[in-house]
Design an enzyme around this catalytic site. Structure first.
Site, PDB file in Angstrom:
ATOM      1  N   SER A   1      16.172  20.968 -15.858  1.00  0.00           N
ATOM      2  CA  SER A   1      15.040  21.878 -16.057  1.00  0.00           C
ATOM      3  C   SER A   1      15.513  23.126 -16.785  1.00  0.00           C
ATOM      4  O   SER A   1      16.639  23.589 -16.585  1.00  0.00           O
ATOM      5  CB  SER A   1      14.432  22.261 -14.707  1.00  0.00           C
ATOM      6  OG  SER A   1      13.593  23.391 -14.836  1.00  0.00           O
TER       7      SER A   1
ATOM      8  N   GLU B   1      10.415   8.027 -16.818  1.00  0.00           N
ATOM      9  CA  GLU B   1       9.076   8.580 -17.039  1.00  0.00           C
ATOM     10  C   GLU B   1       8.583   8.286 -18.455  1.00  0.00           C
ATOM     11  O   GLU B   1       7.402   7.999 -18.669  1.00  0.00           O
ATOM     12  CB  GLU B   1       9.090  10.088 -16.788  1.00  0.00           C
ATOM     13  CG  GLU B   1       9.291  10.446 -15.325  1.00  0.00           C
ATOM     14  CD  GLU B   1       9.469  11.938 -15.094  1.00  0.00           C
ATOM     15  OE1 GLU B   1       9.485  12.343 -13.930  1.00  0.00           O
ATOM     16  OE2 GLU B   1       9.617  12.704 -16.076  1.00  0.00           O
TER      17      GLU B   1
ATOM     18  N   LYS C   1      17.506  20.931 -10.754  1.00  0.00           N
ATOM     19  CA  LYS C   1      16.700  19.749 -11.067  1.00  0.00           C
ATOM     20  C   LYS C   1      17.497  18.673 -11.801  1.00  0.00           C
ATOM     21  O   LYS C   1      18.334  18.955 -12.652  1.00  0.00           O
ATOM     22  CB  LYS C   1      15.499  20.138 -11.946  1.00  0.00           C
ATOM     23  CG  LYS C   1      14.442  20.983 -11.267  1.00  0.00           C
ATOM     24  CD  LYS C   1      13.700  20.233 -10.171  1.00  0.00           C
ATOM     25  CE  LYS C   1      12.840  19.111 -10.690  1.00  0.00           C
ATOM     26  NZ  LYS C   1      11.754  19.566 -11.569  1.00  0.00           N
TER      27      LYS C   1
ATOM     28  N   HIS D   1       0.830  -1.217   0.000  1.00  0.00           N
ATOM     29  CA  HIS D   1       0.000   0.000   0.000  1.00  0.00           C
ATOM     30  C   HIS D   1       0.864   1.267   0.000  1.00  0.00           C
ATOM     31  O   HIS D   1       0.420   2.329   0.431  1.00  0.00           O
ATOM     32  CB  HIS D   1      -0.953   0.029   1.200  1.00  0.00           C
ATOM     33  CG  HIS D   1      -1.782  -1.206   1.353  1.00  0.00           C
ATOM     34  ND1 HIS D   1      -2.963  -1.397   0.673  1.00  0.00           N
ATOM     35  CD2 HIS D   1      -1.584  -2.322   2.090  1.00  0.00           C
ATOM     36  CE1 HIS D   1      -3.462  -2.586   0.994  1.00  0.00           C
ATOM     37  NE2 HIS D   1      -2.651  -3.164   1.841  1.00  0.00           N
TER      38      HIS D   1
END
Length: 456
Positions: free
Chosen positions: A277, A290, A283, A156
């Site tokens: 970024s 992804e 970043k 979970h």
């Protein structure tokens, strides 16, 4: 421009209609398979005495010339000739003269395109199987280095019990092993020859379908000519297997993305598989993970797209079935690219072992050890569960962890607790003791790695 099939027609379609109906913008991907199939077909026509030897040799020579040009990407395709088959036939006629028109004796574009796709998928599925194995090897190597590295195990997305990091990695090995088995098993159905089925009813020429199957390395032929030209199950099965594989990769990507975040800091992905970024200098985004996660949706779409195309097509061939190729090509590209990227990501990722281990000591994932401790001393497990639950609540209220509680508190909860409870609560001990078959105990994980190597 005069069509190769245009004898029955009194006028031709406008150019934009031709473009809409043409498949050559994408089915040129099948160029080598189309030529290979034609070489086998004309060889058979010669051996069966359907074409004279001199015609066969001339046609084969022309096809081999085209094949060499295809491998060097020197062929130019035209929408005017609709598809890969008519483009190659036109090029052949241009190369060797009118005798090239005899190549199509005893076959149809319907069995020809099916043959092309069987040949194409056989090659690509074998490549995918090898790429899966390469990723599995990387996982085994990484697991071997981290058998005794601890990481919180989750259910979970809440910390559940500490596990060996190698054990976690090997879960993906076995998922991939099932994927590899599914692709390998599908080759039995991919490796059947539809060539010689004609448009749908076979042919009056005395062809030898078993010979062409043998020449092309197929294990057998379709037993029914209608089924041979209308079957796309083998592509749907490939897309289904690919969707399952991508689902596994996507789940792994989700974990890599979480683990590499500032909140987790369990791993750091190599710069080669991350981007920055345009506005935030600090970043480091896990873009490749992804992208693979995102491209999984594309593969799902290709599967559902073809299922939808096929659900309403009567026997045998219908033009709808031209829509079987782009999704197949795209899935092959997506799956092969994802597997290559993934192997690189795992091989080069940095594992922050200290952060992982620290995380196993700052939670209540060792609570099950206390319940097992009491159960081993004769306390019914449900009662043990209740006792430990109250201890966890006491810790939460005091801002402590189970290892911080004094023995006196444990004694108040149950006289069965002894000094050895602190060793039991040690995450390293908790992991190492779980040596049931397939468990996270270090000896069992080493055995699993050994079995994995045998699989490879």
């Amino acid at each position: 421009m005069k069509k190769l099939w245009g004898g029955r027609f009194t006028k031709t379609a406008e150019e934009w209609v031709d473009e809409f109906g043409a498949s050559i913008p994408f089915d040129q991907e099948l160029v080598e398979e189309d030529i290979e199939g034609s070489i086998a077909h004309v060889t058979m026509l010669g051996k069966c005495g359907i074409l004279p030897k001199e015609d066969v040799e001339k046609i084969k020579a022309g096809l081999l010339t085209l094949l060499e040009k295809a491998k060097k990407q020197q062929l130019e395709f035209s929408v005017a000739y609709e598809d890969i088959h008519l483009n190659i036939e036109k090029m052949l006629i241009d190369e060797i003269g009118p005798v090239g028109g005899k190549l199509h004796t005893g076959r149809s574009r319907n069995d020809q395109v099916a043959t092309d796709m069987h040949l194409y998928l056989r090659k690509r599925v074998n490549e995918i199987i090898e790429l899966i194995k390469e990723l599995q090897k990387v996982l085994v190597e990484k697991a071997e280095a981290h058998v005794e590295t601890l990481i919180p195990g989750y259910t979970h997305l809440q910390r559940a019990q500490p596990v060996s990091f190698a054990h976690h990695l090997m879960a993906y090995f076995w998922m991939l092993e099932r994927d590899r088995e599914r692709f390998a098993e599908s080759l039995k159905r991919i490796n059947k020859s539809p060539l010689g089925a004609g448009a749908l009813a076979g042919t009056t020429f005395p062809i030898d379908r078993h010979l062409t199957a043998e020449l092309l390395g197929f294990e057998g032929i379709y037993e029914n000519s209608i089924d041979a030209v209308s079957d796309r199950d083998f592509i749907i099965e490939f897309l289904s297997n690919s969707a399952m594989l991508m689902m596994h990769l996507s789940r792994f990507c989700e974990e890599l993305i979480l683990w590499s975040s500032q909140e987790f800091q369990f791993i750091e992905l190599d710069d080669a598989f991350a981007t920055g970024s345009s506005i935030m200098p600090q970043k480091k985004n896990p873009d490749m993970a992804e992208l693979i996660r995102g491209k999984t949706g594309r593969v799902y779409g290709n599967l559902f797209g073809l299922l939808t195309v096929m659900k309403g097509t009567p026997l045998a061939y219908n033009k709808d079935m031209q829509e079987d190729k782009e999704g197949m090509f795209n899935t092959v590209k997506t799956v092969t690219g994802s597997l290559k990227i993934f192997a690189g990501m795992i091989a080069t990722m940095k594992v922050n072992m200290n952060v992982m281990e620290k995380a196993t000591k700052q939670d209540f994932s060792n609570a099950t050890e206390l319940a097992d401790y009491l159960a081993n001393k004769g306390v019914p497990f449900r009662k043990a569960h209740e006792i430990v639950g109250k201890l966890v609540l006491a810790c939460i209220e005091k801002g402590m962890f189970l290892a911080d509680l004094p023995l006196s508190v444990y004694k108040e909860a149950s006289e069965l607790f002894e000094e050895d409870i602190y060793e039991v609560l040690n995450p390293y001990t908790a992991v190492n003791r779980r040596n049931s078959a397939g468990g996270t105990g270090f000896d069992e994980v080493r055995q699993a790695i050994k079995k994995a190597k045998q699989c490879l």
